[in-house]
Design a protein around this motif. Sequence first.
Motif, PDB file in Angstrom:
ATOM      1  N   HIS B  55      65.731  61.094  26.415  1.00  0.00           N
ATOM      2  CA  HIS B  55      66.335  62.039  27.287  1.00  0.00           C
ATOM      3  C   HIS B  55      65.357  62.817  28.294  1.00  0.00           C
ATOM      4  O   HIS B  55      64.338  63.245  27.569  1.00  0.00           O
ATOM      5  CB  HIS B  55      67.171  63.085  26.391  1.00  0.00           C
ATOM      6  CG  HIS B  55      68.072  62.491  25.461  1.00  0.00           C
ATOM      7  ND1 HIS B  55      69.459  62.032  25.909  1.00  0.00           N
ATOM      8  CD2 HIS B  55      68.019  62.043  24.290  1.00  0.00           C
ATOM      9  CE1 HIS B  55      70.248  61.477  24.778  1.00  0.00           C
ATOM     10  NE2 HIS B  55      69.232  61.502  23.699  1.00  0.00           N
ATOM     11  N   THR B  56      65.902  63.308  29.468  1.00  0.00           N
ATOM     12  CA  THR B  56      64.885  64.013  29.992  1.00  0.00           C
ATOM     13  C   THR B  56      65.818  64.537  31.333  1.00  0.00           C
ATOM     14  O   THR B  56      66.459  64.317  31.982  1.00  0.00           O
ATOM     15  CB  THR B  56      63.706  63.539  30.776  1.00  0.00           C
ATOM     16  OG1 THR B  56      63.178  64.467  31.592  1.00  0.00           O
ATOM     17  CG2 THR B  56      64.117  62.342  31.897  1.00  0.00           C
ATOM     18  N   GLY B  57      66.235  66.193  31.063  1.00  0.00           N
ATOM     19  CA  GLY B  57      67.178  66.522  31.758  1.00  0.00           C
ATOM     20  C   GLY B  57      68.602  65.843  31.793  1.00  0.00           C
ATOM     21  O   GLY B  57      69.048  65.783  30.740  1.00  0.00           O
ATOM     22  N   ARG B  58      69.250  65.543  32.990  1.00  0.00           N
ATOM     23  CA  ARG B  58      70.186  64.752  33.132  1.00  0.00           C
ATOM     24  C   ARG B  58      70.119  63.436  32.707  1.00  0.00           C
ATOM     25  O   ARG B  58      71.421  62.762  32.848  1.00  0.00           O
ATOM     26  CB  ARG B  58      71.069  65.262  34.212  1.00  0.00           C
ATOM     27  CG  ARG B  58      71.537  66.871  34.479  1.00  0.00           C
ATOM     28  CD  ARG B  58      72.300  67.198  35.747  1.00  0.00           C
ATOM     29  NE  ARG B  58      71.278  66.753  36.931  1.00  0.00           N
ATOM     30  CZ  ARG B  58      71.395  65.854  37.559  1.00  0.00           C
ATOM     31  NH1 ARG B  58      72.205  65.008  37.752  1.00  0.00           N
ATOM     32  NH2 ARG B  58      70.576  65.781  38.750  1.00  0.00           N
ATOM     33  N   LEU B  59      69.069  63.056  32.549  1.00  0.00           N
ATOM     34  CA  LEU B  59      68.798  61.419  32.358  1.00  0.00           C
ATOM     35  C   LEU B  59      68.604  61.222  30.961  1.00  0.00           C
ATOM     36  O   LEU B  59      68.072  61.735  30.180  1.00  0.00           O
ATOM     37  CB  LEU B  59      67.477  61.063  33.088  1.00  0.00           C
ATOM     38  CG  LEU B  59      67.326  61.618  34.602  1.00  0.00           C
ATOM     39  CD1 LEU B  59      66.155  61.225  35.304  1.00  0.00           C
ATOM     40  CD2 LEU B  59      68.696  60.771  35.327  1.00  0.00           C
TER      41      LEU B  59
END
Lengths: 114, 110
Positions: B55-59
């Motif tokens: 996960h990274t931010g909204r991704l």
Amino acid sequence: EAAVTQSPRNKVAVTGGKVTLSCNQTNNHNNMYWYRQDTGHGLRLIHYSYGAGSTEKGDIPDGYKASRPSQENFSLILELATPSQTSVYFCASGDGWGSNERLFFGHGTKLSVL
Amino acid sequence: GQQVQQSPASLVLQEGENAELQCNFSSTATQLQWFYQSPGGSLVSLLSNPSGTKHTGRLTSTTVTKERRSSLHISSSQTTDSGTYLCAIDHVGDNSKLIWGLGTSLVVNP
């Protein structure tokens, strides 16, 4: 933030002429890459380098030479440009190896060979 | 040799909707990365995910290595997410080189 600068941003060349695309990185990365991007193809690797003085052939090296005179600079040379080399060229530097490597790209050079 | 297929080729969303992008590859990969290419052409690395979920931010990326597929989920899309999303896999036996997909073109309308 890592910085990769390409020059020129746009270039029009004549068939048979010599073209040099330049790339400079201020990231102190060992690895640098030259790609071209064409409609209908993914990015394709032309040449790459592991450090100053080294150049390696990528997947489509024919018609291109590369030069890495220093850690910061990596050039792509078209000795005898052809219309088939009309493309957008991207330079990238890489900060690691394999799955740990993150690539930082320049803004691209749009080359038209007439 | 290694081949990379991305789907869908294009996707149009309304702002706030979620996006699911797919990347399938033909051979075992030890390296898989997702990139974003802006409408102006510049490329940015989003994340590296050769296996599992990241996960990274909204991704969110999920890679199932033995099934040779990876997905990129974009939650609550924004107009600034518009652009092309590229998947890149390493060469079989040569993880110094990447093979790239053609990308998914995403348009997020306000």
